[in-house]
Design an enzyme around this catalytic site. Structure first.
Site, PDB file in Angstrom:
ATOM      1  N   SER A 108     -36.842 -55.566  82.705  1.00 14.71           N
ATOM      2  CA  SER A 108     -36.187 -54.968  83.869  1.00 14.71           C
ATOM      3  C   SER A 108     -36.534 -53.478  83.973  1.00 14.71           C
ATOM      4  O   SER A 108     -37.706 -53.108  83.965  1.00 14.71           O
ATOM      5  CB  SER A 108     -34.675 -55.210  83.768  1.00 14.71           C
ATOM      6  N   ASP A 225     -34.774 -65.002  90.479  1.00 14.78           N
ATOM      7  CA  ASP A 225     -34.299 -63.899  89.634  1.00 14.78           C
ATOM      8  C   ASP A 225     -32.925 -63.387  90.092  1.00 14.78           C
ATOM      9  O   ASP A 225     -32.018 -63.195  89.294  1.00 14.78           O
ATOM     10  CB  ASP A 225     -35.321 -62.766  89.662  1.00 14.78           C
ATOM     11  N   HIS A 280     -31.949 -63.434  86.387  1.00  8.08           N
ATOM     12  CA  HIS A 280     -32.428 -62.179  85.812  1.00  8.08           C
ATOM     13  C   HIS A 280     -32.057 -62.025  84.339  1.00  8.08           C
ATOM     14  O   HIS A 280     -32.898 -61.667  83.513  1.00  8.08           O
ATOM     15  CB  HIS A 280     -31.886 -61.002  86.616  1.00  8.08           C
TER      16      HIS A 280
END
Length: 299
Positions: A108, A225, A280
């Site tokens: 991320s 995601d 995610h």
């Protein structure tokens, strides 16, 4: 077939050598794996990466895995350049001790921190850089993370706060890329606009050369995601002004090779991995993602 001379005449010697041979073979397996550095993302920390660290050590026994414990949780909202400088010391310490090189696995927001680390390090020995669901081309979306940071804002108005000196003190603003306000982004963004070469600067050539020291770039992301927006940003794709997706190879930063992405691709050193059905926060614990997208590059 004739029996080898050493076995026929010296069985005792062979027995004596067996422990040494086993040690040597075991040593090759263990010492053959490069250390792995893991950098966490926004609003999380090292404990979220116990699973992927376990997977790495299981398939590659003896691998030294370090999850850098800095700017955890809410501290991850500190300015990106401040975080980069903080991570830089730990990164350099590990890299300098690893004479055969290291691998980077960065999740991320951490993927952008890692790319900045690589751009600033003229003598790094990173072999593989795994960018795991990272907004490499920027972020523009109404997500739960945006609501946590700016509870009263939507994506259409965040630029008012982000593209000024105060806003640039919040990490998410450092890679907020509003496609409807490109001039404001180019003028007011102090991190991503420089890292991607969207705004020319005096260090572009050096940063590009440093980044190109890596041997492999692995880009991982997927359509479910739910946080990286657009999800193609994890593969350097992004919106145009009408919010249509412009894929990586059609991006200006790619075509102009501003930070070396086109060169890496031409070398055959960019691997793109897409998985659907992965949220995610699941990327770093999903075993299928690890086996199909990550494992083979961490040798």
């Amino acid at each position: 077939m004739k029996t080898p001379q050493i076995i026929r005449e010296s069985p005792v010697l062979l027995l004596q050598l067996q422990p040494l041979l086993l040690l040597l073979l075991t040593g090759v397996c263990i010492d053959g794996y490069k250390p792995v550095i893991i950098v966490h993302g926004i609003l999380d920390g090292p404990k979220q990466f116990n699973t992927i660290a376990f997977h790495i050590k299981k398939v590659h026994p003896g691998t030294e895995v370090t999850v850098i414990d800095l700017y955890d949780n809410w501290a991850s909202l500190e300015p990106m350049w401040k975080q980069v400088q903080g991570f830089r010391k730990d990164f350099n310490d590990i890299v300098q001790k690893a004479t055969d090189g290291v691998h980077l696995v960065c999740f991320s927001q951490g993927g952008l921190i890692c790319r900045a680390l690589l751009s600033l390090a003229p003598d790094h020995n990173v072999h593989t850089f795994v960018s795991l669901s990272s907004p490499q081309a920027g972020q523009y979306g109404d997500t739960e993370y945006l609501k946590k940071v700016f509870p009263d804002c939507t994506k259409k108005i965040v630029f008012h706060f982000c593209y000024n000196r105060v806003g640039q003190k919040v990490s998410i603003c450092n890679y907020w890329n509003d496609p409807h306000h490109r001039p404001r982004y180019l003028q007011g963004n102090s991190f991503l606009a420089l890292l991607n070469g969207d705004r020319p600067h005096s260090d572009m050539k050096a940063w590009r050369e440093n980044f190109l020291r890596i041997k492999k770039l692995v880009l991982i992301g997927g359509p479910d995601d739910g946080v990286i927006t657009p999800w193609q940003s994890s593969h350097f794709g992004f919106y145009d002004s009408d919010e249509n997706i412009v894929e990586m190879r059609n991006q200006e930063s790619y075509k102009n090779d501003t930070f070396g992405l086109k060169t890496l691709d031409a070398r055959g050193d960019v691997s793109v991995c897409v998985h659907s059905g992965v949220k995610h926060i699941q990327w770093h614990s999903n075993y299928t993602v690890f086996r199909t997208c990550i494992e083979k590059w961490l040798t």
